[in-house]
Design an enzyme around this catalytic site. Sequence first.
Site, mmCIF file in Angstrom:
data_model
loop_
_atom_site.group_PDB
_atom_site.id
_atom_site.type_symbol
_atom_site.label_atom_id
_atom_site.label_comp_id
_atom_site.label_asym_id
_atom_site.label_seq_id
_atom_site.Cartn_x
_atom_site.Cartn_y
_atom_site.Cartn_z
ATOM 1 C CB SER A 39 7.669 -2.484 -9.513
ATOM 2 O OG SER A 39 6.937 -1.626 -8.513
ATOM 3 C CG ASP A 81 -4.117 -5.656 -5.920
ATOM 4 O OD1 ASP A 81 -3.760 -4.473 -5.473
ATOM 5 O OD2 ASP A 81 -3.413 -6.166 -6.660
ATOM 6 C CG HIS A 103 -1.243 -3.276 -7.572
ATOM 7 N ND1 HIS A 103 -1.132 -4.598 -7.834
ATOM 8 C CD2 HIS A 103 0.091 -3.117 -8.178
ATOM 9 C CE1 HIS A 103 -0.290 -5.274 -8.080
ATOM 10 N NE2 HIS A 103 0.893 -4.249 -8.403
#
Length: 257
Positions: free
Chosen positions: A14, A188, A191
């Site tokens: 992802s 964040d 990530h």
Amino acid sequence: MVGPARPLFVLFGSSIVQMSYDVGGWGAILADIYSRRADILVRGYFGWNSRRAVNVLDQVFPKDAAVKPSLVIVYFGGNDSMGPHPSGLGPHVPLPEYVENMRKIAIHLKSLSDSTRIIFLSCPPVNETLINGSSSSGIFSEIIRTNELCQQYSEACIKLCQEINVPFVDLFTACQRKDDWRNACFTDGIHFSAEGSKVVVEEILKVLREADWKPSLHWKSMPIEFSEDSPDDLVAADGKTTLNPSSWTYYREIQWD
């Protein structure tokens, strides 16, 4: 395709994979470490879960491909582990289905060739405080990401890997070994930052170093392309010989093992 052919490593997952070539990202670090040894291909898809991954396995990894990957590093779980949305929409995948999806991914990758190796990355922790206070809360419907859920999916992935004999990296544990990991490892809250990416690389290299694979896929054990001495190399201080730069690593911030 350009030649000579090198071993092919594929990063499949992802957004943590898609963004791995950001400045200081773990994919970029691996590409540097394996320069002149292997080609690293990124197949990362922002927002994807294991369900979507299973649906495209034959397209991303066709069994009749002329070139088969030597290594596939797989990461899914962060989006799967999000809490379910009341509408039934969204990336949440129930834990039993997530496990079976990861099993299907492993089975498909193993079927590509006898020499294709696999490493699974488990779900890392998150900075819950940063996520809950994010300005993106006005863009998305309620996002439920907790470390309790991340740990459940991480442990389920590891248990599956032990069952089907797939090497793994326990990112949930590895990240938390770092001081102030909530702020140090993430940009964040989800990530990886440059510091978090170093943790990922260190753990991947540890697996590659310890794996009983023939041939070894650890970078120090792999041949360097065009590594022969040449009179066209830089001239040494003695003025009579040349210096072969093919294995130089002095420019790296970290001298990886």
